[in-house]
Design a protein around this motif. Structure first.
Motif, PDB file in Angstrom:
ATOM      1  N   LEU A 189      44.279  35.149  37.816  1.00  0.00           N
ATOM      2  CA  LEU A 189      44.749  34.733  39.126  1.00  0.00           C
ATOM      3  C   LEU A 189      43.591  34.351  40.034  1.00  0.00           C
ATOM      4  N   THR A 190      43.819  33.363  40.873  1.00  0.00           N
ATOM      5  CA  THR A 190      42.872  33.068  41.948  1.00  0.00           C
ATOM      6  C   THR A 190      43.264  33.916  43.155  1.00  0.00           C
ATOM      7  N   PRO A 191      42.327  34.151  44.075  1.00  0.00           N
ATOM      8  CA  PRO A 191      42.641  34.995  45.235  1.00  0.00           C
ATOM      9  C   PRO A 191      43.823  34.443  46.020  1.00  0.00           C
ATOM     10  N   THR A 192      44.751  35.327  46.365  1.00  0.00           N
ATOM     11  CA  THR A 192      45.918  34.911  47.151  1.00  0.00           C
ATOM     12  C   THR A 192      45.894  35.493  48.558  1.00  0.00           C
ATOM     13  N   LYS A 193      45.245  36.638  48.723  1.00  0.00           N
ATOM     14  CA  LYS A 193      45.207  37.270  50.044  1.00  0.00           C
ATOM     15  C   LYS A 193      44.213  36.568  50.952  1.00  0.00           C
ATOM     16  N   ASN A 194      43.112  36.106  50.379  1.00  0.00           N
ATOM     17  CA  ASN A 194      42.077  35.385  51.131  1.00  0.00           C
ATOM     18  C   ASN A 194      41.583  36.178  52.331  1.00  0.00           C
ATOM     19  N   ASP A 195      41.471  37.508  52.166  1.00  0.00           N
ATOM     20  CA  ASP A 195      40.894  38.322  53.213  1.00  0.00           C
ATOM     21  C   ASP A 195      39.393  38.418  52.988  1.00  0.00           C
ATOM     22  N   MET A 196      38.728  39.274  53.781  1.00  0.00           N
ATOM     23  CA  MET A 196      37.278  39.343  53.688  1.00  0.00           C
ATOM     24  C   MET A 196      36.804  39.844  52.332  1.00  0.00           C
ATOM     25  N   MET A 197      37.525  40.798  51.751  1.00  0.00           N
ATOM     26  CA  MET A 197      37.111  41.288  50.443  1.00  0.00           C
ATOM     27  C   MET A 197      37.148  40.175  49.405  1.00  0.00           C
ATOM     28  N   ASP A 198      38.228  39.381  49.393  1.00  0.00           N
ATOM     29  CA  ASP A 198      38.317  38.252  48.460  1.00  0.00           C
ATOM     30  C   ASP A 198      37.172  37.270  48.682  1.00  0.00           C
ATOM     31  N   ARG A 199      36.883  36.993  49.939  1.00  0.00           N
ATOM     32  CA  ARG A 199      35.832  36.010  50.238  1.00  0.00           C
ATOM     33  C   ARG A 199      34.462  36.512  49.803  1.00  0.00           C
ATOM     34  N   MET A 205      33.953  38.554  47.364  1.00  0.00           N
ATOM     35  CA  MET A 205      33.942  38.530  45.904  1.00  0.00           C
ATOM     36  C   MET A 205      33.646  37.134  45.366  1.00  0.00           C
ATOM     37  N   GLU A 206      33.983  36.124  46.151  1.00  0.00           N
ATOM     38  CA  GLU A 206      33.847  34.747  45.681  1.00  0.00           C
ATOM     39  C   GLU A 206      32.501  34.104  46.003  1.00  0.00           C
ATOM     40  N   VAL A 207      31.867  34.485  47.109  1.00  0.00           N
ATOM     41  CA  VAL A 207      30.657  33.776  47.532  1.00  0.00           C
ATOM     42  C   VAL A 207      29.531  33.957  46.527  1.00  0.00           C
ATOM     43  N   GLU A 208      28.704  32.945  46.400  1.00  0.00           N
ATOM     44  CA  GLU A 208      27.537  33.023  45.517  1.00  0.00           C
ATOM     45  C   GLU A 208      26.406  32.196  46.097  1.00  0.00           C
ATOM     46  N   ASP A 209      25.173  32.557  45.741  1.00  0.00           N
ATOM     47  CA  ASP A 209      24.017  31.831  46.285  1.00  0.00           C
ATOM     48  C   ASP A 209      23.718  30.605  45.439  1.00  0.00           C
ATOM     49  N   ALA A 210      22.610  29.936  45.767  1.00  0.00           N
ATOM     50  CA  ALA A 210      22.261  28.681  45.091  1.00  0.00           C
ATOM     51  C   ALA A 210      22.026  28.875  43.601  1.00  0.00           C
ATOM     52  N   ASN A 211      21.696  30.087  43.192  1.00  0.00           N
ATOM     53  CA  ASN A 211      21.443  30.371  41.777  1.00  0.00           C
ATOM     54  C   ASN A 211      22.684  30.884  41.048  1.00  0.00           C
ATOM     55  N   GLY A 212      23.830  30.881  41.737  1.00  0.00           N
ATOM     56  CA  GLY A 212      25.064  31.334  41.116  1.00  0.00           C
ATOM     57  C   GLY A 212      25.243  32.836  41.108  1.00  0.00           C
ATOM     58  N   ARG A 213      24.374  33.550  41.819  1.00  0.00           N
ATOM     59  CA  ARG A 213      24.468  35.005  41.852  1.00  0.00           C
ATOM     60  C   ARG A 213      25.491  35.440  42.894  1.00  0.00           C
ATOM     61  N   LYS A 214      26.401  36.316  42.482  1.00  0.00           N
ATOM     62  CA  LYS A 214      27.404  36.839  43.403  1.00  0.00           C
ATOM     63  C   LYS A 214      26.993  38.215  43.907  1.00  0.00           C
ATOM     64  N   LEU A 215      27.706  38.701  44.903  1.00  0.00           N
ATOM     65  CA  LEU A 215      27.433  40.028  45.430  1.00  0.00           C
ATOM     66  C   LEU A 215      27.924  41.084  44.444  1.00  0.00           C
ATOM     67  N   CYS A 216      27.152  42.131  44.262  1.00  0.00           N
ATOM     68  CA  CYS A 216      27.586  43.234  43.410  1.00  0.00           C
ATOM     69  C   CYS A 216      28.545  44.130  44.196  1.00  0.00           C
ATOM     70  N   ASP A 217      29.199  45.055  43.501  1.00  0.00           N
ATOM     71  CA  ASP A 217      30.171  45.932  44.156  1.00  0.00           C
ATOM     72  C   ASP A 217      29.545  46.710  45.306  1.00  0.00           C
ATOM     73  N   GLU A 218      28.342  47.242  45.079  1.00  0.00           N
ATOM     74  CA  GLU A 218      27.698  48.047  46.113  1.00  0.00           C
ATOM     75  C   GLU A 218      27.440  47.229  47.368  1.00  0.00           C
ATOM     76  N   GLU A 219      27.016  45.964  47.191  1.00  0.00           N
ATOM     77  CA  GLU A 219      26.776  45.107  48.356  1.00  0.00           C
ATOM     78  C   GLU A 219      28.079  44.843  49.114  1.00  0.00           C
ATOM     79  N   ILE A 220      29.145  44.528  48.384  1.00  0.00           N
ATOM     80  CA  ILE A 220      30.432  44.256  49.024  1.00  0.00           C
ATOM     81  C   ILE A 220      30.921  45.482  49.791  1.00  0.00           C
TER      82      ILE A 220
END
Length: 407
Positions: free
Chosen positions: A179-189, A191-206
């Motif tokens: 599934l793609t995110p349906t709630k589109n709240d801050m947690m979903d956002r 989880m989706e963001v990534e930097d120029a190198n494709g690195r996403k935030l880890c659980d601890e950062e979120i």
């Protein structure tokens, strides 16, 4: 500058506006120097404790989902509907603890924005947990039952468990059902963001980002909203001028339009001055902490490497050299006025500027709009004492009656 020994460290306290700004902006000689309790409770991956480079990366990734124009537009309708319904319910009651109810309101808003949750039981339980967390932020780091820090650590563990469970549930849903995110709240956002190198935030950062924002997003907004409302009610001339501006917004609104728009929020010029004046006088974040990374001389004073520096914003914002009659509530002082460098720091500054400042001002503006056009506040104990820690507030949490104005 004054020398002291605080929170177990040699410390220099700074109150001069120019020095406060210089130290806050100087990432070459200073890093965040928050007390151990604050760092542990907010989280090692939050904005407070990470390196300059990690801080820049995290701000880039989270700025748009939290403070961007598109995000603010998407939050506006929910904020307004929640404010309108809540004010209506307060007016039907007798006396209320205005500050307590405002904190509940702002926490309900922030829970919806960040976790898409309107579960009243969860909201009430987590709001109490955040109260314990907040009281431990600037306490001595004494992990013994009965101390504020001990209770705050338990509160943090509860928050981490709740947020980790929500993260795990969303990850499992995505893996199982693709599934793609349906709630589109801050947690979903986040989880989706990534930097120029494709690195996403880890659980601890979120989790640490959410804990920090959930706390700041309701504590600061709730307290400033209370004081702004109180100041408006105590100054009838200011109240009438602010009310006229809000009435004009409604009068000139297209007939088919329902609810506020961001364009109308930007037209609230005098109300923005009311909020700035409240932030100046009250200043929820009245002190910030830095630490010298090398020996440095400022104004002839040596700040040795490793020493902590406390920046006392409250002294800065009440400086009579910058603000004539500094304790007087006077929003008109902001007419064509640009404060000198470092003399107005309600949201910090430089790379450490509060990343949710626009969201906070949006919440406050929407509440004051509806209050001004429809309600009045009567305090039951207008002369009660003020307690200043962890935030300035009346000792009775502003016992008051909210009355709907007959139009």
């Amino acid at each position: 500058m004054y020398k002291a020994f605080m929170f177990g460290s040699p410390t220099i306290m700074v109150t001069a506006p120019e020095l406060c700004k210089q130290i806050l902006m100087d990432d070459d000689h200073f890093v965040p120097g928050w007390p151990k309790a604050t760092n542990e409770l907010v989280g090692k991956k939050s904005f407070l404790g990470i390196s300059v480079e990690e801080h820049k990366r995290l701000r880039r990734l989270t700025a748009s989902p939290i403070n961007g124009h598109e995000a603010l537009c998407s939050y506006l309708q929910f904020i307004e509907n929640t404010v309108a319904l809540t004010l209506e319910s307060w007016a039907s009651k007798g006396s209320i603890e205005f500050l307590t109810e405002l904190r509940r309101l702002t926490f309900r808003i922030i829970m919806k924005i960040f976790l898409c949750s309107e579960d009243e039981i969860l909201i009430k339980s987590l709001e109490r947990v955040y109260t314990d967390l907040n009281y431990g932020m600037r306490a001595m780091a004494i992990d013994i039952p009965g101390f504020a820090y001990h209770r705050a650590l338990k509160a943090r563990r509860t928050l981490v468990a709740v947020l980790q469970s929500a993260l795990d549930e969303r990850k499992a849903m995505r893996r199982t059902y693709n599934l793609t995110p349906t709630k589109n709240d801050m947690m979903d956002r986040l989880m989706e963001v990534e930097d120029a190198n494709g690195r996403k935030l880890c659980d601890e950062e979120i989790i640490d980002v959410l804990i920090m924002y959930l706390n700041a997003g309701h504590e600061s907004s709730g307290h400033i909203t209370m004081w702004a409302t109180v100041f408006l009610q105590e100054h009838p001339d200011v109240f009438e001028k602010a009310k006229f501006e809000q009435d004009e917004i409604l009068r000139t609104r297209p007939p088919m339009q329902k609810g506020l728009t961001m364009k109308e929020i930007r037209k609230m010029e005098f109300l923005s001055k009311v909020i700035d004046e409240t932030l100046r006088i009250v200043n929820i974040s009245f002190v910030s902490f830095r630490q010298a990374t090398k020996d440095i001389y400022l104004n002839g004073y040596l700040i040795p490497k490793g020493w902590k520096v406390q920046l006392w914003y409250r002294n800065v914002n009440l400086d009579p050299q910058s603000y004539p009659e500094p304790k007087k509530f006077n929003p008109s002082r902001w007419d064509d006025f640009v404060p000198k460098a470092g003399s107005f720091l309600p949201f910090g500054g430089g790379s450490r500027l509060c990343p949710g400042n626009d969201l906070a001002k949006l919440e406050i503006s929407v509440f004051l709009h509806h209050f001004l056009v429809n309600y009045q506040l009567t305090r039951l104990n207008p002369n009660c004492q003020v307690r200043y820690l962890p935030h300035p507030r009346p000792v009775d949490n502003c016992m008051a009656k909210i009355t709907r104005i007959k139009r």
